[in-house]
Write an enzyme that holds these catalytic residues in place. Structure first.
Site, short mmCIF file in Angstrom:
data_model
loop_
_atom_site.label_atom_id
_atom_site.label_comp_id
_atom_site.label_asym_id
_atom_site.label_seq_id
_atom_site.Cartn_x
_atom_site.Cartn_y
_atom_site.Cartn_z
N VAL A 22 0.83 -1.20 0.00
CA VAL A 22 0.00 0.00 0.00
C VAL A 22 0.87 1.26 0.00
CG1 VAL A 22 -1.83 1.25 1.20
CG2 VAL A 22 -1.84 -1.25 1.18
N ALA A 41 -6.81 19.77 -4.31
CA ALA A 41 -6.45 20.19 -2.94
C ALA A 41 -6.20 21.69 -2.83
CB ALA A 41 -5.20 19.43 -2.50
N ARG A 53 12.44 0.31 6.11
CA ARG A 53 13.65 -0.42 6.47
C ARG A 53 14.26 -1.11 5.24
NH1 ARG A 53 11.16 -3.44 10.62
NH2 ARG A 53 10.27 -1.79 11.85
N LYS A 111 -6.92 -1.13 9.85
CA LYS A 111 -8.25 -1.39 10.46
C LYS A 111 -8.14 -1.96 11.85
CE LYS A 111 -6.87 -4.44 7.39
NZ LYS A 111 -6.67 -4.62 5.97
N VAL A 138 -11.40 0.29 5.51
CA VAL A 138 -12.58 -0.54 5.23
C VAL A 138 -12.85 -0.60 3.73
CG1 VAL A 138 -15.03 -0.89 5.69
CG2 VAL A 138 -13.58 0.15 7.44
N GLY A 140 -11.12 -1.41 1.06
CA GLY A 140 -10.12 -0.97 0.08
C GLY A 140 -10.46 0.36 -0.56
N ILE A 142 -13.21 1.47 -1.94
CA ILE A 142 -14.60 1.97 -1.92
C ILE A 142 -14.72 3.07 -0.86
CG2 ILE A 142 -17.02 1.37 -1.56
CD1 ILE A 142 -16.27 -1.56 -2.08
N ASP A 207 -10.26 -9.94 10.16
CA ASP A 207 -10.12 -8.73 9.34
C ASP A 207 -11.50 -8.12 9.06
OD1 ASP A 207 -8.41 -7.06 7.32
OD2 ASP A 207 -10.08 -7.83 6.14
N LYS A 211 -13.28 -4.42 10.31
CA LYS A 211 -13.95 -3.47 9.41
C LYS A 211 -15.41 -3.26 9.83
CE LYS A 211 -10.88 -4.85 5.65
NZ LYS A 211 -10.68 -5.83 4.59
N1 HSE Z 1 -6.63 -8.52 3.70
C1 HSE Z 1 -7.60 -7.54 3.38
C2 HSE Z 1 -8.62 -8.12 2.43
C3 HSE Z 1 -6.91 -6.35 2.74
O1 HSE Z 1 -8.36 -9.15 1.84
O2 HSE Z 1 -9.70 -7.57 2.30
C4 HSE Z 1 -7.77 -5.15 2.63
O3 HSE Z 1 -8.19 -4.70 3.87
#
Ligand code: HSE
Length: 443
Positions: A22, A41, A53, A111, A138, A140, A142, A207, A211
Site C-alpha cells: 500500500v 487540494a 527499512r 483497520k 474498510v 479498500g 470503496i 479482518d 472493518k
Molecule cells: N486482507 C484484506 C482483504 C486487505 O483481503 O480484504 C484489505 O483490507
C-alpha cells in the site's frame, strides 16, 4: 487569504511510514496524479519523507528523504501529514500516538489499529487539534466511510451488510468457479498483496470483524467495540454446501452485518446464504460491496476493489486530499472521525448472538429408513421452527445414509442450537450438523 497561504505553505508535505504494497501504491499515486491532486487540494501535495527499512525499495526515492527509523518521519518538522502503513497494533500505535502528540495529522489504512484503539486515538487527536483519517481501513478503494459519514448524514442507518474481505471473497469465488484448493488460492491472494500479514485474519473473519466494528460505529454513532463483534470464518465451508445452496437458489458469501433495531445493535461476521438474485451475490473475486439501508434513502450499494496496492492507495490519497483541502481552507475538524459530534457518540445495547434471528441452512447426514424425517420434523415443530425448503437425495449405491438439507424460517440462534442438540442425539443422525445463517437482504 486561507490558512495555508497565511502560513506560507507552498505544499502539503506527506511522510509515508511503510513502503510495502500500500505504501508503494500511495507513493506512486501521489507522483503519478500530482497535477489533478493539486488541482483538487488547491495546493501541491508532495511525499517528502519516507520511512522504510528496505534498503532496495522499488521506487525512485531520489527527491525524497528516506529514513530507516520511521519515527524520524514524525520528528520531521516539515511533514504535515503522517501516513501510517506499517500495519499491526504495537509500533503502529506508538507511531500514530507520537504523530498526533507532535501535532501532525494522521492517515492510516490500519483497520486493526482503528477497531481496537480508535476511541483513544480519536480523543488524543482532538486533544492536539489534529485529525485521524482511515478511509482505506474498510473495503479498500470503496469510499464507504465517506458515504456513511457524509453522503448519508441525513439518515438513520437501519442496517448494513457487506462483503468486506477481498481475500476471503477471492478464495470463495475461485473455489466455486474453478474447483481450486483452498491453500492454493490463499497463496495466490498473498502473492497479489491482498492477504493480511497473518492470513488467518482473513480466513477466520478477524479482518472483516475489524472493518465491521468501524462501519457499525460510524453508522450508529457508538464507540468502537471490536470485542463485541461475533466472528466466524470460511474455513469450515465445504463444496457440498456451496452446491446445495445453489440448488436452493442461494450463493454463500462471507458477510459482515450490522443492524440497529429496538432490541439493540447486532454486529456479526459469518458465512451467509444470500439469494442469487441479489446484487451482493454477484460480487466476486477480490471485489467488496457494502449494502446500506437508510431510513430516508432506502437501500444503497457501494462496490469496488476491496484490496490491492492501487485501490487502497486511492482511499489513502483521498484522505490526504481531504486534509490538504481543509488545511488550505483553514479548518481541519470539518467532520468528526465517526461523523457524529464526539459528545454525541454513545454506547448502545447489543443483541446477544443467542437472540439474533435469521433463517438457517442446515445439513445433516441421516439414516435412510422410515420415520427419520418425521423425527426431524417433530424436533423442529416442537420449537416452533418452520421448514421452508428441503432437499433429500437418494442414497448413493451401497450407502445407507443420505444428506438432508433444511432451510428454516426466521429463528433465534438459541432455538436452532436447541434443535441441533436434539437432532444430534438421535441415533439416526450422524456426525456434526452444518449450519449457516441466511440473509434475504430485503429489510
Ligand atoms: N486482507 C484484506 C482483504 C486487505 O483481503 O480484504 C484489505 O483490507
Amino acid at each position: 487569504m486561507n490558512k495555508t497561504q497565511e502560513q506560507g505553505l507552498e505544499s502539503i508535505n506527506v511522510g509515508i511510514c511503510g513502503l510495502g504494497t500500500v505504501g508503494g501504491g500511495v507513493f506512486n499515486l501521489l507522483q503519478g496524479n500530482a497535477e489533478v491532486i493539486a488541482a483538487r487540494a488547491r495546493v501541491p501535495v508532495v511525499a517528502t519523507h519516507v520511512g522504510t527499512r528496505s534498503d532496495k525499495p522499488d521506487y525512485d526515492l531520489d527527491s525524497v528523504q528516506v529514513s530507516a527509523d520511521i519515527f524520524d518521519v514524525v520528528r520531521d518538522p516539515d511533514v504535515h501529514i503522517v501516513v501510517e502503513l506499517i500495519g499491526g497494533t504495537t509500533v503502529a500505535r506508538e507511531l500514530v500516538e507520537a504523530a498526533l502528540a507532535a501535532g501532525k495529522h494522521v492517515v492510516t489504512a490500519n483497520k486493526a489499529l482503528i477497531a481496537e484503539y480508535g476511541n483513544e486515538l480519536f480523543a488524543l487527536a482532538q486533544q492536539h487539534g489534529v485529525c485521524v483519517r482511515f478511509e482505506a481501513a474498510v473495503a479498500g478503494g470503496i469510499p464507504i466511510i465517506k458515504a456513511l459519514r457524509e453522503g448519508l448524514a441525513g439518515n438513520r442507518i437501519q442496517w448494513l451488510a457487506g462483503i468486506i474481505n477481498g481475500t476471503g471473497n477471492f478464495i470463495l469465488t475461485e473455489m466455486r468457479d474453478k474447483n481450486r484448493e483452498f491453500a492454493d488460492v490463499l497463496a495466490e491472494a498473498q502473492a497479489l498483496g491482498y492477504a493480511e500479514a497473518d492470513p488467518t485474519f482473513d480466513v477466520e473473519g478477524i479482518d472483516a470483524a475489524h472493518k465491521l466494528a468501524i462501519l457499525a460505529a460510524i453508522a450508529f454513532g457508538m464507540p468502537l467495540q471490536m470485542a463485541s463483534v461475533y466472528a466466524e470464518g470460511i474455513a469450515k465451508l465445504t463444496p457440498r454446501d456451496v452446491d446445495y445452496a445453489r440448488e436452493l437458489g442461494y450463493t454463500i458469501k462471507h458477510l459482515g452485518v450490522a443492524r440497529q433495531s429496538e432490541a439493540g445493535v447486532e454486529m456479526r461476521v459469518h458465512p451467509t446464504l444470500i439469494p442469487q438474485r441479489r446484487l451482493l451475490a454477484n460480487v466476486d473475486g477480490v471485489k467488496n460491496a457494502v449494502l446500506v439501508e437508510g431510513d430516508a434513502v432506502g437501500p444503497t450499494l457501494y462496490y469496488g476493489a476491496g484490496a490491492g496496492a492501487a485501490p487502497t492507495a486511492s482511499a489513502v490519497v483521498a484522505d490526504i486530499v481531504d486534509l490538504a483541502r481543509e488545511l488550505s481552507a483553514g479548518q481541519v475538524d470539518r467532520v468528526a472521525p465517526l461523523g457524529f459530534a464526539p459528545d454525541a457518540v454513545q454506547t448502545l445495547p447489543l443483541v446477544p448472538m443467542a437472540q439474533v434471528v435469521t433463517p438457517w441452512y442446515l445439513r445433516m447426514e441421516a439414516e435412510d429408513k422410515p420415520g427419520v424425517m418425521s423425527e426431524v420434523a417433530r424436533i423442529f415443530s416442537e420449537r416452533g421452527i418452520s421448514i421452508e425448503g428441503l432437499i433429500q437425495k437418494a442414497p448413493a449405491d451401497g450407502e445407507t445414509r443420505v444428506p438432508v438439507v433444511v432451510l428454516t424460517n426466521r429463528t433465534a440462534q438459541a432455538d436452532i442450537d436447541s434443535a441441533l442438540q436434539a437432532l444430534e442425539e438421535l441415533d439416526t443422525i450422524h456426525g456434526e450438523i452444518a449450519r449457516i445463517r441466511v440473509e434475504t437482504l430485503d429489510g
